[in-house]
Design a protein around this motif. Structure first.
Motif, PDB file in Angstrom:
ATOM      1  N   THR A 161       0.841  -1.211   0.000  1.00 16.77           N
ATOM      2  CA  THR A 161       0.000   0.000   0.000  1.00 16.77           C
ATOM      3  C   THR A 161       0.871   1.254   0.000  1.00 16.77           C
ATOM      4  O   THR A 161       0.540   2.245  -0.648  1.00 16.77           O
ATOM      5  CB  THR A 161      -0.968   0.042   1.200  1.00 16.77           C
ATOM      6  N   GLU A 162       2.012   1.157   0.701  1.00 16.58           N
ATOM      7  CA  GLU A 162       2.937   2.292   0.755  1.00 16.58           C
ATOM      8  C   GLU A 162       3.567   2.507  -0.633  1.00 16.58           C
ATOM      9  O   GLU A 162       3.511   3.600  -1.182  1.00 16.58           O
ATOM     10  CB  GLU A 162       4.010   1.922   1.781  1.00 16.58           C
ATOM     11  N   ASP A 163       4.111   1.453  -1.197  1.00 17.10           N
ATOM     12  CA  ASP A 163       4.833   1.575  -2.471  1.00 17.10           C
ATOM     13  C   ASP A 163       3.916   1.960  -3.623  1.00 17.10           C
ATOM     14  O   ASP A 163       4.317   2.682  -4.536  1.00 17.10           O
ATOM     15  CB  ASP A 163       5.536   0.253  -2.820  1.00 17.10           C
ATOM     16  N   LEU A 164       2.691   1.447  -3.615  1.00 17.40           N
ATOM     17  CA  LEU A 164       1.784   1.708  -4.747  1.00 17.40           C
ATOM     18  C   LEU A 164       0.786   2.832  -4.440  1.00 17.40           C
ATOM     19  O   LEU A 164      -0.170   3.037  -5.193  1.00 17.40           O
ATOM     20  CB  LEU A 164       1.045   0.424  -5.148  1.00 17.40           C
ATOM     21  N   ASN A 165       1.015   3.543  -3.334  1.00 17.68           N
ATOM     22  CA  ASN A 165       0.166   4.688  -2.971  1.00 17.68           C
ATOM     23  C   ASN A 165      -1.316   4.318  -2.959  1.00 17.68           C
ATOM     24  O   ASN A 165      -2.159   5.049  -3.482  1.00 17.68           O
ATOM     25  CB  ASN A 165       0.397   5.855  -3.950  1.00 17.68           C
ATOM     26  N   ILE A 166      -1.596   3.198  -2.368  1.00 14.90           N
ATOM     27  CA  ILE A 166      -2.988   2.744  -2.298  1.00 14.90           C
ATOM     28  C   ILE A 166      -3.677   3.478  -1.155  1.00 14.90           C
ATOM     29  O   ILE A 166      -3.143   3.574  -0.046  1.00 14.90           O
ATOM     30  CB  ILE A 166      -3.029   1.214  -2.073  1.00 14.90           C
ATOM     31  N   ASN A 167      -4.842   3.997  -1.454  1.00 14.18           N
ATOM     32  CA  ASN A 167      -5.523   4.877  -0.503  1.00 14.18           C
ATOM     33  C   ASN A 167      -6.358   4.078   0.508  1.00 14.18           C
ATOM     34  O   ASN A 167      -7.532   4.340   0.693  1.00 14.18           O
ATOM     35  CB  ASN A 167      -6.417   5.833  -1.308  1.00 14.18           C
ATOM     36  N   THR A 168      -5.741   3.105   1.127  1.00 12.21           N
ATOM     37  CA  THR A 168      -6.429   2.275   2.123  1.00 12.21           C
ATOM     38  C   THR A 168      -5.519   2.169   3.333  1.00 12.21           C
ATOM     39  O   THR A 168      -4.353   1.809   3.190  1.00 12.21           O
ATOM     40  CB  THR A 168      -6.677   0.858   1.564  1.00 12.21           C
ATOM     41  N   LYS A 169      -6.063   2.484   4.488  1.00  9.83           N
ATOM     42  CA  LYS A 169      -5.266   2.383   5.701  1.00  9.83           C
ATOM     43  C   LYS A 169      -5.244   0.914   6.159  1.00  9.83           C
ATOM     44  O   LYS A 169      -6.271   0.233   6.105  1.00  9.83           O
ATOM     45  CB  LYS A 169      -5.904   3.273   6.764  1.00  9.83           C
ATOM     46  N   ILE A 170      -4.073   0.476   6.619  1.00 13.05           N
ATOM     47  CA  ILE A 170      -3.956  -0.911   7.077  1.00 13.05           C
ATOM     48  C   ILE A 170      -3.902  -0.925   8.602  1.00 13.05           C
ATOM     49  O   ILE A 170      -3.041  -0.284   9.208  1.00 13.05           O
ATOM     50  CB  ILE A 170      -2.690  -1.581   6.497  1.00 13.05           C
ATOM     51  N   ILE A 171      -4.824  -1.660   9.195  1.00 14.86           N
ATOM     52  CA  ILE A 171      -4.867  -1.785  10.656  1.00 14.86           C
ATOM     53  C   ILE A 171      -4.516  -3.237  11.008  1.00 14.86           C
ATOM     54  O   ILE A 171      -5.056  -4.170  10.401  1.00 14.86           O
ATOM     55  CB  ILE A 171      -6.261  -1.431  11.191  1.00 14.86           C
ATOM     56  N   ILE A 172      -3.610  -3.396  11.974  1.00 12.73           N
ATOM     57  CA  ILE A 172      -3.219  -4.746  12.394  1.00 12.73           C
ATOM     58  C   ILE A 172      -3.813  -5.022  13.776  1.00 12.73           C
ATOM     59  O   ILE A 172      -3.631  -4.245  14.711  1.00 12.73           O
ATOM     60  CB  ILE A 172      -1.684  -4.910  12.432  1.00 12.73           C
ATOM     61  N   SER A 173      -4.503  -6.128  13.886  1.00 12.02           N
ATOM     62  CA  SER A 173      -5.231  -6.480  15.111  1.00 12.02           C
ATOM     63  C   SER A 173      -4.529  -7.660  15.808  1.00 12.02           C
ATOM     64  O   SER A 173      -4.012  -8.548  15.137  1.00 12.02           O
ATOM     65  CB  SER A 173      -6.646  -6.870  14.684  1.00 12.02           C
ATOM     66  N   PRO A 174      -4.506  -7.662  17.154  1.00  8.43           N
ATOM     67  CA  PRO A 174      -3.744  -8.695  17.885  1.00  8.43           C
ATOM     68  C   PRO A 174      -4.221 -10.125  17.623  1.00  8.43           C
ATOM     69  O   PRO A 174      -5.378 -10.349  17.277  1.00  8.43           O
ATOM     70  CB  PRO A 174      -3.970  -8.349  19.356  1.00  8.43           C
ATOM     71  N   THR A 175      -3.334 -11.074  17.860  1.00 10.70           N
ATOM     72  CA  THR A 175      -3.639 -12.495  17.676  1.00 10.70           C
ATOM     73  C   THR A 175      -4.573 -12.983  18.783  1.00 10.70           C
ATOM     74  O   THR A 175      -4.303 -12.755  19.966  1.00 10.70           O
ATOM     75  CB  THR A 175      -2.337 -13.324  17.709  1.00 10.70           C
ATOM     76  N   VAL A 176      -5.634 -13.653  18.397  1.00  6.36           N
ATOM     77  CA  VAL A 176      -6.559 -14.247  19.376  1.00  6.36           C
ATOM     78  C   VAL A 176      -6.145 -15.704  19.587  1.00  6.36           C
ATOM     79  O   VAL A 176      -5.893 -16.435  18.617  1.00  6.36           O
ATOM     80  CB  VAL A 176      -8.018 -14.159  18.883  1.00  6.36           C
ATOM     81  N   ARG A 177      -6.066 -16.106  20.857  1.00  2.00           N
ATOM     82  CA  ARG A 177      -5.547 -17.435  21.200  1.00  2.00           C
ATOM     83  C   ARG A 177      -6.572 -18.272  21.955  1.00  2.00           C
ATOM     84  O   ARG A 177      -7.452 -17.729  22.611  1.00  2.00           O
ATOM     85  CB  ARG A 177      -4.285 -17.282  22.072  1.00  2.00           C
ATOM     86  N   GLU A 178      -6.392 -19.580  21.886  1.00  2.00           N
ATOM     87  CA  GLU A 178      -7.160 -20.492  22.732  1.00  2.00           C
ATOM     88  C   GLU A 178      -6.622 -20.347  24.160  1.00  2.00           C
ATOM     89  O   GLU A 178      -5.576 -19.737  24.380  1.00  2.00           O
ATOM     90  CB  GLU A 178      -6.976 -21.944  22.263  1.00  2.00           C
ATOM     91  N   ASN A 179      -7.326 -20.973  25.130  1.00  2.00           N
ATOM     92  CA  ASN A 179      -6.912 -20.831  26.532  1.00  2.00           C
ATOM     93  C   ASN A 179      -5.488 -21.276  26.789  1.00  2.00           C
ATOM     94  O   ASN A 179      -4.792 -20.730  27.642  1.00  2.00           O
ATOM     95  CB  ASN A 179      -7.851 -21.617  27.451  1.00  2.00           C
ATOM     96  N   ASP A 180      -5.036 -22.306  26.078  1.00  2.00           N
ATOM     97  CA  ASP A 180      -3.669 -22.790  26.309  1.00  2.00           C
ATOM     98  C   ASP A 180      -2.632 -22.054  25.466  1.00  2.00           C
ATOM     99  O   ASP A 180      -1.465 -22.442  25.437  1.00  2.00           O
ATOM    100  CB  ASP A 180      -3.584 -24.302  26.055  1.00  2.00           C
ATOM    101  N   GLY A 181      -3.053 -21.008  24.765  1.00  2.00           N
ATOM    102  CA  GLY A 181      -2.088 -20.183  24.038  1.00  2.00           C
ATOM    103  C   GLY A 181      -2.034 -20.439  22.544  1.00  2.00           C
ATOM    104  O   GLY A 181      -1.495 -19.635  21.789  1.00  2.00           O
ATOM    105  N   LEU A 182      -2.596 -21.556  22.085  1.00  2.00           N
ATOM    106  CA  LEU A 182      -2.550 -21.837  20.638  1.00  2.00           C
ATOM    107  C   LEU A 182      -3.288 -20.734  19.864  1.00  2.00           C
ATOM    108  O   LEU A 182      -4.422 -20.392  20.195  1.00  2.00           O
ATOM    109  CB  LEU A 182      -3.204 -23.198  20.341  1.00  2.00           C
ATOM    110  N   ALA A 183      -2.611 -20.176  18.870  1.00  2.00           N
ATOM    111  CA  ALA A 183      -3.246 -19.138  18.045  1.00  2.00           C
ATOM    112  C   ALA A 183      -4.405 -19.765  17.270  1.00  2.00           C
ATOM    113  O   ALA A 183      -4.262 -20.840  16.684  1.00  2.00           O
ATOM    114  CB  ALA A 183      -2.231 -18.557  17.078  1.00  2.00           C
ATOM    115  N   MET A 184      -5.547 -19.103  17.275  1.00  2.00           N
ATOM    116  CA  MET A 184      -6.686 -19.643  16.519  1.00  2.00           C
ATOM    117  C   MET A 184      -6.364 -19.628  15.043  1.00  2.00           C
ATOM    118  O   MET A 184      -5.742 -18.691  14.543  1.00  2.00           O
ATOM    119  CB  MET A 184      -7.925 -18.806  16.793  1.00  2.00           C
TER     120      MET A 184
END
Ligand code: AMP
Length: 288
Positions: A161-184
């Motif tokens: 998006t930066e290199d191609l001047n794409i007019n869309t903002k990128i938002i990064i959201s945290p990893t959601v995990r199972e109770n024992d830590g395994l990433a969903m």
């Protein structure tokens, strides 16, 4: 909630929304939705007037020996989950709609695509970047939400998006995990009960590195940490192969070899491990 199967119809709708100054938040997915996906939808909902989720298992990002045909799919369940989250539109095209027979344009993001996943899956990020740019052009979103779970993918999309001047903002959201830590992950359904139990050790290994660096102030060679993490994972019978354990600059993805003299750095610790035929990835970011 409306289901959109055609590009032309989708663009008509999003163009009208833009004319009415609506903020369109977009969450691209391959479906088989879980809490991780839903957290991205929730994040999008907070910042937008209209939320669009795409569900498309993108053949271009799978190598011939990978699980494209077997990738889990359940549109009816996904539809229900999206409705419950208050999604406005699901963009759910078929393959021919996205890739007509004469399709011949591809996006390659160099450097950040090269290491880690890119080394093991050489065509993967070309497929990801191509589909994401197509989707952005179709849904015309103000912003899109991606998961930290796929850290390198997030870097690739940001760079594109930066290199191609794409007019869309990128938002990064945290990893959601199972109770024992395994990433969903949609791929977790492939795991046998034994593999599922052992898979929790991926996060244990990442947390081990975090503890050593952040609490015990370990500040020497990374090789030692990698060795310890590897030992921990290999202690699990069903962990058949470690593709990589890597420490990288979280933005440029340049490899970090030692912590000596490394100050105010943000380090991505990532790994990919096979449990039989099931390949799982995970990561954490630590700030030093
Ligand atoms: P996928 O359907 O696997 O292509 O994932 C769609 C989006 O959901 C990507 O941006 C992923 O990074 C994100 N995602 C997948 N799993 C998780 C998770 N456990 N936590 C947060 N985001 C996730």
């Amino acid at each position: 909630m409306k289901i959109l199967r055609k590009i032309s119809e989708t663009r008509k709708i999003t163009s009208a929304l833009i004319l009415r100054k609506k903020i369109i938040g977009f969450v691209p997915t391959m479906g088989y939705l879980h809490e991780g996906h839903l957290s991205l939808i929730k994040a999008a909902k907070k910042k937008s007037d209209v939320v669009i989720v795409s569900i498309f298992v993108n053949p271009l990002q799978f190598a011939p020996n990978e699980d494209f045909t077997k990738y889990p799919r359940n549109f009816k369940k996904d539809e229900k989950l999206c409705r419950a989250e208050g999604v406005d539109y699901i963009f759910y095209p078929d393959i021919k709609e996205m890739y007509p027979d004469d399709f011949s344009t591809y996006i390659t993001v160099e450097n950040v695509s090269a290491g880690l996943e890119g080394k093991i899956r050489p065509e993967h990020f070309r497929g990801v970047a191509t589909i994401v740019l197509k989707l952005f052009n179709i849904v015309q979103c103000s912003f899109a939400v991606f998961g930290q779970k796929d850290a390198q993918q997030a870097c690739v999309i940001k760079k594109m998006t930066e290199d191609l001047n794409i007019n869309t903002k990128i938002i990064i959201s945290p990893t959601v995990r199972e109770n024992d830590g395994l990433a969903m992950s949609s791929r977790n359904v492939y795991l046998t009960p034994g593999q599922r139990a052992d898979a929790a050790y991926l996060y244990k290994a990442l947390e081990y590195a975090r503890r050593k660096i952040m609490l015990e102030n370990y500040n020497r060679d990374i090789a030692f940490l990698k060795g310890q993490m590897s030992k921990l994972i290999k202690s699990r019978k069903t962990a058949t192969k470690i593709d990589y354990i890597s420490f990288n600059n979280s933005r440029t993805l340049e490899e970090v070899q030692t912590l000596k003299n490394l100050k105010s750095a943000s380090i991505l610790i990532s790994l990919a491990v096979r449990f039989g035929k099931v390949r799982l990835i995970d990561n954490i970011v630590i700030k030093r």
